[in-house]
Design a protein around this motif. Structure first.
Motif: not given
Length: 169
Positions: A12-31
């Motif tokens: 569960p910890l690895f899953l949450q960390a991976g989702l947070m990293l994917a969300l941060a990359l998506s926000v950065t790419a659009f901004s």
């Protein structure tokens, strides 16, 4: 504790960390603003040029409705001419009894009614199965798929037996 069970506990910890990293990359790419150097020129050829076309204005004409059919004309009734003499050979009633021949009567045939088979529900001697109920149950082949699925039920069978003991329906 083995390495595999340690990974399962931290899943569960690895899953949450991976989702947070994917969300941060998506926000950065659009901004991040992307600017291309130089002006963009659009070339329009004559084939793509829009040319005005004059459309002729038409008038809508209201056509008159079709003419109504003529009113029905009364046809005069034909009058019977009183001057027509009808000669009928009828004997004078005063001279004696008149005999008028009658047409022959059609032959009387009794109407034929189709015979209907009468099905008796209650009989003196009820029919018996050959081999009895056990003989019938031994011939029944229950479907294997229904047996595996656990499907059960009650079956009601009705049949008509003629006077000779044969099943006819």
């Amino acid at each position: 504790m083995s390495e595999q069970t340690a990974l399962r506990r931290r899943y569960p910890l690895f899953l949450q960390a991976g989702l947070m990293l994917a969300l941060a990359l998506s926000v950065t790419a659009f901004s991040v603003p992307f600017h291309f150097g130089g002006d963009v020129a659009v070339l329009v050829t004559e084939d793509e040029a829009i040319r005005p076309v004059e459309i002729e204005v038409t008038e809508q004409r209201d056509e008159p409705p079709p003419p109504k059919p003529p009113a029905p004309v009364e046809v005069p009734d034909e009058k019977i001419e009183l001057e027509t003499v009808v000669d009928i050979d009828i004997p004078d009633v005063r001279t004696g009894p008149a005999t008028i021949p009658l047409p022959p009567a059609p032959p009387a045939e009794p109407p034929v009614e189709p015979e209907e088979d009468v099905i008796f529900v209650v009989v003196e001697n009820p029919p018996e199965l050959i081999g009895g109920l056990e003989g019938l149950q031994s011939r029944i082949q229950y479907p294997e798929m229904a047996r595996r699925a656990g499907i059960e039920g009650t079956v009601f069978v009705q049949f008509v037996v003629d006077e000779n003991g044969n099943v006819v329906n």
